[in-house]
Every structure is written in C-alpha cells, then in structure tokens.
Design a protein around this motif. Structure first.
Motif, PDB file in Angstrom:
ATOM      1  N   SER A   1     -13.142   3.124   0.255  1.00  0.00           N
ATOM      2  CA  SER A   1     -13.626   2.502   0.825  1.00  0.00           C
ATOM      3  C   SER A   1     -14.612   4.169   0.873  1.00  0.00           C
ATOM      4  CB  SER A   1     -12.885   2.371   2.340  1.00  0.00           C
ATOM      5  OG  SER A   1     -13.913   2.820   3.087  1.00  0.00           O
ATOM      6  N   LEU A   2     -16.212   3.678   1.565  1.00  0.00           N
ATOM      7  CA  LEU A   2     -17.281   4.394   2.276  1.00  0.00           C
ATOM      8  C   LEU A   2     -17.306   5.113   3.173  1.00  0.00           C
ATOM      9  CD1 LEU A   2     -19.519   2.720  -0.902  1.00  0.00           C
ATOM     10  CD2 LEU A   2     -17.660   5.407  -1.124  1.00  0.00           C
ATOM     11  N   ASP A   3     -16.631   4.605   4.226  1.00  0.00           N
ATOM     12  CA  ASP A   3     -17.132   4.208   6.055  1.00  0.00           C
ATOM     13  C   ASP A   3     -15.657   4.714   6.767  1.00  0.00           C
ATOM     14  OD1 ASP A   3     -15.841   2.607   5.665  1.00  0.00           O
ATOM     15  OD2 ASP A   3     -17.404   0.621   6.345  1.00  0.00           O
ATOM     16  N   PHE A   4     -14.469   5.639   5.940  1.00  0.00           N
ATOM     17  CA  PHE A   4     -13.951   5.918   6.621  1.00  0.00           C
ATOM     18  C   PHE A   4     -12.712   4.792   6.811  1.00  0.00           C
ATOM     19  CE2 PHE A   4     -16.989   9.416   8.195  1.00  0.00           C
ATOM     20  CZ  PHE A   4     -16.975  10.429   7.785  1.00  0.00           C
TER      21      PHE A   4
ATOM     22  N   ILE B   1       1.067  -0.910   0.079  1.00  0.00           N
ATOM     23  CA  ILE B   1       0.093  -0.650  -0.034  1.00  0.00           C
ATOM     24  C   ILE B   1       1.404   1.411  -0.062  1.00  0.00           C
ATOM     25  CG2 ILE B   1      -1.216   1.416   1.082  1.00  0.00           C
ATOM     26  CD1 ILE B   1      -2.892  -1.334   2.222  1.00  0.00           C
ATOM     27  N   LEU B   2       0.381   1.716  -0.820  1.00  0.00           N
ATOM     28  CA  LEU B   2       2.148   2.952  -1.314  1.00  0.00           C
ATOM     29  C   LEU B   2       1.050   4.406  -0.927  1.00  0.00           C
ATOM     30  CD1 LEU B   2       2.895   1.839  -4.781  1.00  0.00           C
ATOM     31  CD2 LEU B   2       4.513   1.864  -2.141  1.00  0.00           C
ATOM     32  N   GLY B   3      -0.514   5.192  -0.812  1.00  0.00           N
ATOM     33  CA  GLY B   3      -0.471   5.752  -0.446  1.00  0.00           C
ATOM     34  C   GLY B   3      -2.104   5.674   0.092  1.00  0.00           C
ATOM     35  N   LEU B   4      -2.924   6.775   0.527  1.00  0.00           N
ATOM     36  CA  LEU B   4      -3.902   7.160   0.749  1.00  0.00           C
ATOM     37  C   LEU B   4      -4.782   7.895   0.303  1.00  0.00           C
ATOM     38  CD1 LEU B   4      -4.454   5.321   4.332  1.00  0.00           C
ATOM     39  CD2 LEU B   4      -5.392   4.318   2.647  1.00  0.00           C
ATOM     40  N   PHE B   5      -5.759   8.103  -0.497  1.00  0.00           N
ATOM     41  CA  PHE B   5      -6.638   9.576  -0.570  1.00  0.00           C
ATOM     42  C   PHE B   5      -7.961  10.362  -0.245  1.00  0.00           C
ATOM     43  CE2 PHE B   5      -3.512   8.061  -3.383  1.00  0.00           C
ATOM     44  CZ  PHE B   5      -2.352   8.775  -3.509  1.00  0.00           C
ATOM     45  N   ALA B   6      -8.582  10.951   0.488  1.00  0.00           N
ATOM     46  CA  ALA B   6      -9.643  10.925   0.748  1.00  0.00           C
ATOM     47  C   ALA B   6     -10.174  11.685  -0.583  1.00  0.00           C
ATOM     48  CB  ALA B   6      -9.804  11.830   1.653  1.00  0.00           C
ATOM     49  N   ASP B   7     -11.576  11.586  -1.007  1.00  0.00           N
ATOM     50  CA  ASP B   7     -12.220  11.953  -1.817  1.00  0.00           C
ATOM     51  C   ASP B   7     -12.986  13.732  -1.059  1.00  0.00           C
ATOM     52  OD1 ASP B   7     -14.400  12.928  -3.317  1.00  0.00           O
ATOM     53  OD2 ASP B   7     -15.539  10.911  -3.324  1.00  0.00           O
TER      54      ASP B   7
ATOM     55  N   VAL C   1     -13.402   1.470   7.530  1.00  0.00           N
ATOM     56  CA  VAL C   1     -13.714   0.217   8.000  1.00  0.00           C
ATOM     57  C   VAL C   1     -14.154  -1.155   6.748  1.00  0.00           C
ATOM     58  CG1 VAL C   1     -15.954  -0.578   9.066  1.00  0.00           C
ATOM     59  CG2 VAL C   1     -14.911   1.958   9.841  1.00  0.00           C
ATOM     60  N   THR C   2     -14.652  -0.076   5.938  1.00  0.00           N
ATOM     61  CA  THR C   2     -14.643  -1.549   5.176  1.00  0.00           C
ATOM     62  C   THR C   2     -14.290  -1.046   3.666  1.00  0.00           C
ATOM     63  OG1 THR C   2     -17.059  -0.712   4.515  1.00  0.00           O
ATOM     64  CG2 THR C   2     -16.747  -2.794   6.344  1.00  0.00           C
ATOM     65  N   TRP C   3     -13.231  -2.253   2.212  1.00  0.00           N
ATOM     66  CA  TRP C   3     -12.993  -1.550   2.103  1.00  0.00           C
ATOM     67  C   TRP C   3     -13.120  -3.200   0.265  1.00  0.00           C
ATOM     68  CZ3 TRP C   3      -9.597   2.363   1.048  1.00  0.00           C
ATOM     69  CH2 TRP C   3      -9.007   2.640   1.599  1.00  0.00           C
ATOM     70  N   THR C   4     -13.441  -2.379  -0.774  1.00  0.00           N
ATOM     71  CA  THR C   4     -13.785  -2.859  -2.532  1.00  0.00           C
ATOM     72  C   THR C   4     -12.324  -2.481  -3.341  1.00  0.00           C
ATOM     73  OG1 THR C   4     -14.960  -1.492  -2.442  1.00  0.00           O
ATOM     74  CG2 THR C   4     -15.744  -3.457  -1.841  1.00  0.00           C
ATOM     75  N   LEU C   5     -12.120  -3.233  -4.184  1.00  0.00           N
ATOM     76  CA  LEU C   5     -11.171  -3.558  -5.035  1.00  0.00           C
ATOM     77  C   LEU C   5     -12.378  -2.812  -5.931  1.00  0.00           C
ATOM     78  CD1 LEU C   5      -8.837  -6.388  -5.479  1.00  0.00           C
ATOM     79  CD2 LEU C   5      -8.906  -4.115  -4.224  1.00  0.00           C
ATOM     80  N   VAL C   6     -11.469  -1.424  -6.776  1.00  0.00           N
ATOM     81  CA  VAL C   6     -11.893  -0.788  -7.855  1.00  0.00           C
ATOM     82  C   VAL C   6     -11.835  -1.829  -9.053  1.00  0.00           C
ATOM     83  CG1 VAL C   6     -11.691   1.519  -9.612  1.00  0.00           C
ATOM     84  CG2 VAL C   6     -11.879   1.770  -6.414  1.00  0.00           C
ATOM     85  N   PRO C   7     -12.626  -1.992  -9.818  1.00  0.00           N
ATOM     86  CA  PRO C   7     -13.000  -2.372 -11.312  1.00  0.00           C
ATOM     87  C   PRO C   7     -12.292  -1.550 -11.792  1.00  0.00           C
ATOM     88  CG  PRO C   7     -14.934  -2.040 -10.611  1.00  0.00           C
ATOM     89  CD  PRO C   7     -14.295  -1.873  -9.199  1.00  0.00           C
ATOM     90  N   SER C   8     -10.919  -1.552 -12.349  1.00  0.00           N
ATOM     91  CA  SER C   8     -10.108  -0.349 -13.566  1.00  0.00           C
ATOM     92  C   SER C   8      -9.636  -0.852 -15.134  1.00  0.00           C
ATOM     93  CB  SER C   8      -8.534   0.358 -12.743  1.00  0.00           C
ATOM     94  OG  SER C   8      -9.188   0.768 -11.357  1.00  0.00           O
ATOM     95  N   ASP C   9     -10.020  -0.513 -15.569  1.00  0.00           N
ATOM     96  CA  ASP C   9      -9.672  -0.564 -17.311  1.00  0.00           C
ATOM     97  C   ASP C   9      -8.033  -1.088 -17.310  1.00  0.00           C
ATOM     98  OD1 ASP C   9      -9.327   2.157 -16.998  1.00  0.00           O
ATOM     99  OD2 ASP C   9     -10.676   2.196 -18.861  1.00  0.00           O
ATOM    100  N   ARG C  10      -7.247   0.057 -16.537  1.00  0.00           N
ATOM    101  CA  ARG C  10      -6.063  -0.494 -17.015  1.00  0.00           C
ATOM    102  C   ARG C  10      -5.468  -0.212 -15.419  1.00  0.00           C
ATOM    103  NH1 ARG C  10      -5.314   2.585 -21.752  1.00  0.00           N
ATOM    104  NH2 ARG C  10      -2.672   2.412 -21.368  1.00  0.00           N
TER     105      ARG C  10
ATOM    106  N   ARG D   1     -15.579   8.350   2.130  1.00  0.00           N
ATOM    107  CA  ARG D   1     -14.590   7.782   1.173  1.00  0.00           C
ATOM    108  C   ARG D   1     -13.398   8.274   1.299  1.00  0.00           C
ATOM    109  NH1 ARG D   1     -16.684   8.752  -5.407  1.00  0.00           N
ATOM    110  NH2 ARG D   1     -16.831   6.353  -6.163  1.00  0.00           N
ATOM    111  N   ILE D   2     -12.478   6.563   0.906  1.00  0.00           N
ATOM    112  CA  ILE D   2     -10.586   6.966   0.883  1.00  0.00           C
ATOM    113  C   ILE D   2     -10.634   6.043   0.081  1.00  0.00           C
ATOM    114  CG2 ILE D   2      -9.319   6.818   2.085  1.00  0.00           C
ATOM    115  CD1 ILE D   2     -10.511   6.879   5.204  1.00  0.00           C
ATOM    116  N   TRP D   3      -9.653   6.226  -0.955  1.00  0.00           N
ATOM    117  CA  TRP D   3      -8.947   5.231  -1.775  1.00  0.00           C
ATOM    118  C   TRP D   3      -7.323   5.044  -1.406  1.00  0.00           C
ATOM    119  CZ3 TRP D   3     -11.597   9.918  -4.530  1.00  0.00           C
ATOM    120  CH2 TRP D   3     -12.127   9.623  -4.916  1.00  0.00           C
TER     121      TRP D   3
END
Length: 655
Positions: A289-292, A259-265, A294-303, A271-273
């Motif tokens: 993450s949509l809850d500061f 994990i190289l970085g964290l970014f807030a929306d 607490v829980t996380w999902t992977l974003v489906p990216s095209d690249r 919302r955190i990435w």
C-alpha cells in the motif's frame, strides 16, 4: 514364536529362528552421527537489528552478523516459540524457548537463561524510546497457547516478568503497541478489541464486531502512520484487513490467506507491506500500500517469499521453504541466504549402490551428494514456486538416471527426470499420460528398469514401460499407497491406509494391480531384504512397545520377533553389509538391532530429530554406511562408517 496368518512354519524357518537367537552383535565400536546438510531449512521467524539477525528454525536458532550472508548455530537454544530484537539497543535480543527466556546483550554472542516458569509467546519490545526496556508477551502454560493466554510484561528487558492485568477474562490472542504514542491494543478470545492509553493500567473497548458480515478479529497489528490495522479470519483461510484511523473502522482488503505481519517502509512515508500465507496452495503473498493502508496491490515476486523484517535501509528479510531470503528491491526479487544452516527439509532420499551417490528432494532442492552424504550440491530444474517434492527413485543400473515427483496444487509439471545424477532435471512431456497426477512413491523394477511403478496422492497406481517417460493407470481407489521393492526382483510391495494401520499389498511385477495380503496384520512400516525380496520386516501400529514382525514367504505368514519402544516406527531398513542388522526410527530415536529385530539398542544422534523420512544404507569394503534424513528439524545426518564382523551372506535362503 507366535505365528500370525498361516499357522505352519517350515524346517528352514525354524532353523533360522535358532540362528537368529544366537546371533552376536555385528559392530565392534559405537558409531557417531554428523549433520552434513544440505543448506537450507524453513525459518518460521526472522528478526533483525542493526547489528545482528536471528533465524528461528525447527532445528534450532541461528545468528548472522553480515545481513544473512553467513549463519552460525546458537548452540544453547533449540527451537524457540518466539524471538525479537530491541529497536533501541542493537545488541539486545531475546528468545523464548519452553518455559525459559534466553537473553543476550552482545548481539547473540553469549546468552543467559531466565527461568520464567511459563511459555512466553509473541514477544515484542515497546517501540517508544522512553520505554525501550519494556517487553510484552502472551503467556500460557499450554503448548497451544491460544487456549489459555495471559498478558505479561517486563520493564527491565526480560529479567523479570509480571502479569499485565488481574482480570482473568482478559485473554489476548494478539497485542500491539502504537509506535506514535505508546497506546496498547489487544484482541481477546471473546473477540473484543481493547485499547489502553496508560500502558495497560486501564482498558477500554475499541470494537466488538465491525459488522454482522465481518468475521470477528483475532489479531492486531500496528505500523507508523496508521493507528491500527486489524486482521481477522473466518475459519476459511480468508483474511480481512481492517483500517482504524480517527475512530473510524474501514474494511480495506480481503486476502485469500492468513495475514501474518505488517511492515512500514522506513524510507517512504505511507508505504506499508503485508505478509500473507495462502494455505490451500502453499503460497506466500506480499501486499503493498502506498497510502497508509487505504488501497492495496500484490507485489509480483520471483520467489515464494514470506516477509519477516524490513531493515533501516529498506532491505527486506524473508523466509521460504528454501531458507532465509533477502530482497533489495521491495520484494520483487529475492536471493537465498542459507550458508551455515544445514537444515534443508528432506522428504525423500535415494542412494545408488554402484557409486555411493545420494539424491535428496524435499521442500526445496533437489540436492546431490557424491560422497555418501558428507557434502551436498544443489541441483536445478525443479522450480521452487509452490511445490514440495515428495518422492525420488534411481535407475538400478545407471546412477545418472532418476525420477522425482512434486506435490503442486497449481498448474505445472509434477514429475521430473534427470540424466546427469540429479544436477539438472527436466519435466516429463505433456503427453506423458499422468493427467496431472502427483506421486507419493516411484519404484524402478530392479530386473527390468524400463518398467517403473508409481503411486499417486489420489490413490492411483501407475506404471510405465519406457523408463518413466509415458504412463498409464493400473489401479484406482487405493488410499495413501506407498510402494517399495528391493534386491534383484520385480516384486512390488505397498502399504495403504492410515498412519497407524497400513494394509500390506503386493504385485509380482510392474504393471499388475496390487492385491491385499489378507494374512498380514495392520502395519506401521515395512522393509524388504536388500537381496531376498520374499523376506520382510515390519512393525505394527500403536504406541508403547511396538511389535516387530518378520516374514520369509513374501507376507503369506508373519511371526512376532521383538518389540520397539515408543510410537510407531515410520522407518525400517536392513543394513547393506550385515543382513542380521536392521534399523528403525521411532519417537525421535534411532534404533539398531543385530538380531533382526529381536532386541534393540538406541543410538545417540548429534541433535534431536523430528520427522525422519528415510534411512539409506550402503556397504563399501566391509564398512557399513547409514544416512538419515528429516523434513521437520531438517537436514541429513551421516553415521560414521562401522566395520562389520561379516558381509551379508543372504542366509535366509539362496536367491
């Protein structure tokens, strides 16, 4: 001359030695070099303010004022170990390069160098407006900064620097500032996680090790809404995201990467990435993450994108092997923005003598040049995702046909073919017989192009009888074999072994097993004469003055010829116009010799080149053309055409 291997030499060899010693320089003027592209190049770091964006590449620092649509080189600054932009002043940007800090107050238009006397890493501005001119950094006199790190601070925007603490045991691997109250956090080499409420005057232990099963922390990252998010690695490329809130520490998420970085929306609270790299498959992952946290999902990216920054309007700035990227839909889709960055990382380059065209493949691509490297056009058909192209060769008679291979750890095609000169590529059919092999080198038979040889990353030799459509294994157990040939010949040469001590192998034609040439010394590089396949030039492994050897009998006997300065030469090539002239690249220096390796002259390149991968030569109307590619600093450099004093006469002996 000293002979290595066979002790006898023929009269013809001796006569040649005399003519070599008397050879005169072949070039009447000094050539110049130009970086021409292709566009691209991995950006190790991208930072942005509301007015400017900086991209840090191995080939130097680049600047954009139109959200990455166009880039311009910052001429004074080479590769920077850290860059950052002020969140309070959109025109204040800084870059640490070597032991200097470069500072700009006009959005990167002009820069001033400040001699710091030590290497600054992990630059970051204090996010609290009241301390907006405060900069934190981790300093070290060593290139490997984590071996002796020291915390540093500037309170005047980088003009002057002071140590943050006199405690010699306070050696941070990572530091961060809470954007809510300005608290400092630090992870130390002894695995303590520290915090300070008074901007570093006093420090307290936040935690040592959250649990016996939890790896020790090695980085701290902070985003708004969460007091601290801690990252740690167990040495097996598995990261664990820890969430600290209200003095409670929770293990939130385990990821198979760094994990190289964290970014807030900036537009949606909570919302955190997270940006993570999965090392073993060369893949970037974007967590959401949509809850500061607490829980996380992977974003489906095209690249295959690494998130680097999030702008105030929610636009994401990322990087990939292809170059800087932009996403306007939270990382689902990305567009490449490389205009003005001519640093595509090239692993292999192949020219064609019939029309001067070039095909380049590498850490993105492919690319095609129809004018000997002066301009480039991107090809299509080799999916970027998780691949690195490793080899390419052209049909010796038809410039429209070529084969290329990619190194891919995930499932998918690994060998591609083009029939239009490299603009469009198609994977080989599933029944090609490759058994998921990736090729280090591909070599067309110069006499019968239907026969093609290839060496795999797993030490196997393959060959094809139908132009590369179907393959069968010839030989196994040959480590790191790279094959080459030249001229109108079916003979195949190869170097196998380590980077400093390759063994020479050869076969008389495609489809035959390659056998070691026992009389040859351990080599670092090999070049085959362009029209006399029994004439070889080679360099030995080692450092300092590297011996140069030549052979006139296909490697049965070898003779010392001269010495090259620097580290082993990974590249050797004959000039296509004048066969007395040869080229080498070693220790970031391009060398030429007009007497077949007896004496050498260094040429001045336009910029420093690291990781050179190919030297391609061609001859048109008595003009010698040379092209040099790189996979580290990146790009292709084209040398100005040089008028030769004579065209090659193949005076070694007639074919």
């Amino acid at each position: 001359m000293r002979s290595i291997g066979m002790s006898t030499t023929t009269t013809k060899v001796a006569g040649l030695a005399l003519s070599l010693a008397a050879a005169t320089p072949a070039f009447a003027q000094q050539p110049t070099w130009q970086l021409t592209g292709p566009e691209g190049g991995f950006a190790s770091e991208v930072v942005a303010s509301s007015s400017v964006m900086l991209a840090n590449t191995y080939g130097g620092l680049y600047r954009s004022t139109d959200q990455a649509a166009n880039w311009q080189r910052v001429p004074a600054i080479g590769y920077a170990q850290s860059i950052t932009a002020s969140p309070h002043d959109p025109n204040l940007v800084v870059a640490a390069s070597g032991t200097s800090l470069w500072r700009s107050t006009d959005g990167g238009t002009t820069w001033d160098a400040i001699a710091v006397g030590t290497r600054l890493n992990a630059l970051q501005f204090n996010p609290i407006p009241a301390h907006g001119t405060e900069l934190l950094a981790i300093a070290s006199a060593e290139y490997l900064w984590w071996q002796s790190p020291r915390p540093m601070r500037s309170v005047d925007g980088g003009l002057s620097w002071q140590s943050l603490t006199a405690d010699a045991t306070f050696q941070p691997l990572g530091m961060a500032v809470d954007p809510r109250d300005g608290s400092y956090f630090a992870v130390l080499r002894d695995s303590r996680v520290m915090f300070s409420r008074d901007r570093g005057a006093n420090w307290d232990v936040l935690l040592r090790n959250p649990s016996p099963q939890m790896p020790l922390p090695s980085q701290v990252l902070v985003v708004p809404g969460v007091l601290a998010l801690l990252w740690s690695s167990d040495g097996g490329w598995v990261s664990n995201l820890l969430r600290y809130d209200n003095e409670d520490i929770d293990h939130v998420w385990g990821a198979s990467g760094d994990i190289l970085g964290l970014f807030a929306d900036p537009l949606q609270s909570g919302r955190i990435w997270s940006a993570a790299t999965v090392i073993d498959v060369n893949e970037e992952q974007l967590g959401e993450s949509l809850d500061f946290g607490v829980t996380w999902t992977l974003v489906p990216s095209d690249r295959n994108a690494r998130l680097q920054a999030v702008l105030a309007d929610g636009t994401m700035i990322g990087s990939s092997l292809a170059g800087p990227l932009v996403s306007t839909d939270a990382g689902r889709h990305w567009s490449v923005r490389t205009r003005g960055i001519p640093l595509a990382q090239i692993n292999a380059l192949a020219g064609h003598r019939s029309n001067g065209s070039l095909i380049a493949v590498g850490k993105a691509g492919p690319w095609v040049s129809l004018d000997r490297g002066l301009t480039w056009e991107a090809g299509a058909g080799i999916a970027e995702t998780t691949h690195i192209s490793s080899s390419v060769d052209r049909h010796p008679r038809d410039p429209a046909i070529a084969l290329a291979s990619v190194t891919r750890t995930t499932a998918g095609p690994k060998v591609y073919r083009t029939t239009d000169g490299g603009l469009n590529w198609q994977p080989l059919p599933s029944d090609s017989g490759l058994f998921n092999a990736s090729f280090l080198s591909i070599v067309y038979d110069r006499v019968d192009p239907a026969r093609v040889s290839a060496t795999s990353t797993s030490g196997q030799l393959f060959w094809s009888q139908d132009g590369g459509l179907h393959w069968q294994q010839v030989q196994a157990g040959v480590r790191s074999l790279r094959a080459a040939t030249a001229g109108y010949s079916s003979r195949l040469y190869g170097l196998a072994g380590s980077d400093l001590a390759y063994t020479l192998l050869r076969a008389d034609r495609s489809g035959e097993a390659m056998t070691p040439v026992v009389t040859a010394p351990a080599f670092g590089a090999l070049a085959v004469h362009p029209s006399a396949p029994h004439v070889l030039l080679a360099t030995a492994g080692g450092s300092g003055m590297v011996p140069v050897y030549w052979s006139m009998d296909g490697g049965d006997s070898w003779h010392t010829r001269g010495n090259l300065p620097g580290w082993p030469a990974p590249l050797l090539a004959f000039d296509a116009c004048d066969d007395r002239t040869v080229y080498a690249f070693t220790s970031a220096t391009f060398h030429r010799s007009h007497d077949r390796g007896l004496t050498w002259t260094a040429e001045t390149l336009d910029t420093t080149v690291q990781g050179a991968t190919a030297i391609v030569t061609s001859c048109v109307g008595g003009l010698s053309h040379v092209v040099l590619s790189s996979n580290t600093t990146g790009g292709v450099r084209v040398r100005s055409p040089v008028v030769t004093e004579r065209i090659a006469t193949n005076d070694f002996e007639p074919l």
